[in-house]
Design a protein around this motif. Structure first.
Motif, PDB file in Angstrom:
ATOM      1  N   ASP A  57       0.831  -1.053   0.054  1.00 47.37           N
ATOM      2  CA  ASP A  57      -0.022  -0.043   0.148  1.00 47.37           C
ATOM      3  C   ASP A  57       0.933   1.199  -0.061  1.00 47.37           C
ATOM      4  OD1 ASP A  57      -2.524  -1.573  -0.013  1.00 47.37           O
ATOM      5  OD2 ASP A  57      -2.250  -1.563   2.268  1.00 47.37           O
ATOM      6  N   ARG A  58       1.892   1.302   0.739  1.00 48.49           N
ATOM      7  CA  ARG A  58       2.711   2.384   0.771  1.00 48.49           C
ATOM      8  C   ARG A  58       3.487   2.907  -0.489  1.00 48.49           C
ATOM      9  NH1 ARG A  58       8.100   2.941   4.550  1.00 48.49           N
ATOM     10  NH2 ARG A  58       8.422   4.976   3.845  1.00 48.49           N
ATOM     11  N   HIS A  60      -3.536   4.260 -17.187  1.00 46.18           N
ATOM     12  CA  HIS A  60      -3.699   2.561 -17.213  1.00 46.18           C
ATOM     13  C   HIS A  60      -2.769   2.150 -15.856  1.00 46.18           C
ATOM     14  CE1 HIS A  60      -6.029   2.348 -20.794  1.00 46.18           C
ATOM     15  NE2 HIS A  60      -5.403   3.402 -21.231  1.00 46.18           N
ATOM     16  N   LEU A  61      -3.617   1.420 -14.977  1.00 47.40           N
ATOM     17  CA  LEU A  61      -2.657   0.700 -13.750  1.00 47.40           C
ATOM     18  C   LEU A  61      -3.077  -0.668 -13.577  1.00 47.40           C
ATOM     19  CD1 LEU A  61      -0.650   1.363 -11.709  1.00 47.40           C
ATOM     20  CD2 LEU A  61      -2.668   2.020 -10.328  1.00 47.40           C
ATOM     21  N   GLU A  62      -2.197  -1.452 -13.728  1.00 50.10           N
ATOM     22  CA  GLU A  62      -2.602  -2.897 -13.619  1.00 50.10           C
ATOM     23  C   GLU A  62      -1.688  -3.441 -12.258  1.00 50.10           C
ATOM     24  OE1 GLU A  62      -3.712  -6.720 -14.008  1.00 50.10           O
ATOM     25  OE2 GLU A  62      -4.085  -5.581 -15.813  1.00 50.10           O
ATOM     26  N   LEU A  63      -2.752  -3.529 -11.230  1.00 54.74           N
ATOM     27  CA  LEU A  63      -1.966  -4.048 -10.075  1.00 54.74           C
ATOM     28  C   LEU A  63      -2.463  -5.536  -9.546  1.00 54.74           C
ATOM     29  CD1 LEU A  63      -2.724  -0.968  -8.067  1.00 54.74           C
ATOM     30  CD2 LEU A  63      -0.392  -1.627  -8.695  1.00 54.74           C
ATOM     31  N   SER A  64      -2.947  -6.174 -10.474  1.00 55.08           N
ATOM     32  CA  SER A  64      -3.561  -7.536 -10.140  1.00 55.08           C
ATOM     33  C   SER A  64      -2.604  -8.396  -9.687  1.00 55.08           C
ATOM     34  CB  SER A  64      -4.092  -8.246 -11.501  1.00 55.08           C
ATOM     35  OG  SER A  64      -5.142  -7.501 -12.054  1.00 55.08           O
ATOM     36  N   ALA A  65      -3.139  -9.545  -8.724  1.00 54.39           N
ATOM     37  CA  ALA A  65      -2.283 -10.381  -8.218  1.00 54.39           C
ATOM     38  C   ALA A  65      -1.288 -10.096  -7.205  1.00 54.39           C
ATOM     39  CB  ALA A  65      -1.982 -11.512  -9.250  1.00 54.39           C
ATOM     40  N   LYS A 102      -6.404   0.019   1.766  1.00 51.41           N
ATOM     41  CA  LYS A 102      -5.911   1.400   2.027  1.00 51.41           C
ATOM     42  C   LYS A 102      -4.956   2.053   0.712  1.00 51.41           C
ATOM     43  CE  LYS A 102      -2.393   3.702   4.952  1.00 51.41           C
ATOM     44  NZ  LYS A 102      -1.708   3.618   6.312  1.00 51.41           N
ATOM     45  N   CYS A 103      -4.627   1.105  -0.189  1.00 52.84           N
ATOM     46  CA  CYS A 103      -3.979   1.592  -1.422  1.00 52.84           C
ATOM     47  C   CYS A 103      -5.224   2.292  -2.386  1.00 52.84           C
ATOM     48  CB  CYS A 103      -3.576   0.344  -2.211  1.00 52.84           C
ATOM     49  SG  CYS A 103      -4.830  -0.683  -3.273  1.00 52.84           S
ATOM     50  N   CYS A 104      -6.228   1.948  -2.170  1.00 55.98           N
ATOM     51  CA  CYS A 104      -7.507   2.608  -3.017  1.00 55.98           C
ATOM     52  C   CYS A 104      -7.675   4.084  -2.570  1.00 55.98           C
ATOM     53  CB  CYS A 104      -8.804   1.907  -2.798  1.00 55.98           C
ATOM     54  SG  CYS A 104      -8.665   0.499  -3.373  1.00 55.98           S
ATOM     55  N   ASP A 105      -7.175   4.582  -1.318  1.00 58.00           N
ATOM     56  CA  ASP A 105      -6.856   5.886  -0.903  1.00 58.00           C
ATOM     57  C   ASP A 105      -6.092   6.730  -1.825  1.00 58.00           C
ATOM     58  OD1 ASP A 105      -9.142   5.343   1.010  1.00 58.00           O
ATOM     59  OD2 ASP A 105      -7.389   5.172   2.736  1.00 58.00           O
ATOM     60  N   ARG A 112      -7.597  -7.602 -10.125  1.00 53.08           N
ATOM     61  CA  ARG A 112      -8.010  -8.783  -9.840  1.00 53.08           C
ATOM     62  C   ARG A 112      -6.971  -9.797  -9.072  1.00 53.08           C
ATOM     63  NH1 ARG A 112      -8.942 -10.127 -15.498  1.00 53.08           N
ATOM     64  NH2 ARG A 112     -10.385  -8.312 -15.650  1.00 53.08           N
ATOM     65  N   GLY A 113      -7.268 -10.595  -8.195  1.00 48.06           N
ATOM     66  CA  GLY A 113      -6.322 -11.457  -7.528  1.00 48.06           C
ATOM     67  C   GLY A 113      -5.703 -10.659  -6.319  1.00 48.06           C
ATOM     68  N   CYS A 114      -6.302  -9.531  -5.880  1.00 47.76           N
ATOM     69  CA  CYS A 114      -5.646  -8.913  -4.818  1.00 47.76           C
ATOM     70  C   CYS A 114      -6.479  -9.261  -3.599  1.00 47.76           C
ATOM     71  CB  CYS A 114      -5.471  -7.514  -4.979  1.00 47.76           C
ATOM     72  SG  CYS A 114      -4.536  -7.072  -6.322  1.00 47.76           S
ATOM     73  N   ASP A 115      -6.198 -10.349  -3.037  1.00 51.09           N
ATOM     74  CA  ASP A 115      -7.054 -11.085  -1.987  1.00 51.09           C
ATOM     75  C   ASP A 115      -7.553 -10.097  -0.722  1.00 51.09           C
ATOM     76  OD1 ASP A 115      -7.471 -12.899  -3.797  1.00 51.09           O
ATOM     77  OD2 ASP A 115      -5.865 -14.236  -2.761  1.00 51.09           O
ATOM     78  N   LEU A 116      -6.743  -9.287  -0.402  1.00 51.02           N
ATOM     79  CA  LEU A 116      -7.017  -8.531   0.755  1.00 51.02           C
ATOM     80  C   LEU A 116      -7.740  -7.443   0.674  1.00 51.02           C
ATOM     81  CD1 LEU A 116      -3.435  -8.639   2.486  1.00 51.02           C
ATOM     82  CD2 LEU A 116      -5.366 -10.162   2.993  1.00 51.02           C
ATOM     83  N   LEU A 117      -8.507  -6.882  -0.725  1.00 52.13           N
ATOM     84  CA  LEU A 117      -9.227  -5.827  -1.044  1.00 52.13           C
ATOM     85  C   LEU A 117     -10.573  -6.510  -0.791  1.00 52.13           C
ATOM     86  CD1 LEU A 117      -7.621  -4.447  -4.372  1.00 52.13           C
ATOM     87  CD2 LEU A 117      -7.402  -3.510  -1.968  1.00 52.13           C
ATOM     88  N   THR A 118     -11.325  -5.589  -0.342  1.00 45.38           N
ATOM     89  CA  THR A 118     -12.900  -5.874  -0.074  1.00 45.38           C
ATOM     90  C   THR A 118     -13.811  -5.116  -0.937  1.00 45.38           C
ATOM     91  OG1 THR A 118     -12.979  -4.265   1.753  1.00 45.38           O
ATOM     92  CG2 THR A 118     -12.329  -6.316   2.538  1.00 45.38           C
ATOM     93  N   ASP A 119     -14.959  -5.248  -0.945  1.00 47.05           N
ATOM     94  CA  ASP A 119     -15.915  -4.497  -1.726  1.00 47.05           C
ATOM     95  C   ASP A 119     -15.956  -3.190  -1.101  1.00 47.05           C
ATOM     96  OD1 ASP A 119     -15.857  -6.498  -3.592  1.00 47.05           O
ATOM     97  OD2 ASP A 119     -17.666  -7.283  -2.782  1.00 47.05           O
ATOM     98  N   SER A 120     -15.627  -2.864  -0.139  1.00 46.66           N
ATOM     99  CA  SER A 120     -16.068  -1.822   0.655  1.00 46.66           C
ATOM    100  C   SER A 120     -15.371  -0.487   0.259  1.00 46.66           C
ATOM    101  CB  SER A 120     -15.919  -1.686   2.146  1.00 46.66           C
ATOM    102  OG  SER A 120     -14.613  -2.227   2.441  1.00 46.66           O
TER     103      SER A 120
END
Length: 75
Positions: A23-24, A38-43, A50-53, A67-75
């Protein structure tokens, strides 16, 4: 952080599956690469909501892949 500091004109970045992205790191990237479209951060398994902030401040962003960023939630 070097990439973020020196790449303010960067338009596309794909770091799919780079296990060291945090995230940092995304925060530094977004602060330094403000023209990203265009930003690809998958997997990237260390990324959390926190990275979404940081990502929401990329005004030119047209495509984002998480896709595949398992610690991300829908909130």
């Amino acid at each position: 952080s070097c990439l973020g500091m020196n790449s303010f004109q960067l338009r596309r970045l794909n770091v799919t599956g780079c296990g060291k992205i945090t995230d940092r790191g995304v925060d530094k990237l977004c602060n330094g690469c403000t023209q990203l479209r265009h930003l690809e951060l998958s997997a990237n398994i260390k990324l959390t909501d926190k990275c979404c902030d940081s990502i929401i401040h990329l005004k030119e962003l047209q495509a984002l892949y998480l896709r595949g960023c398992d610690l991300l939630t829908d909130s």
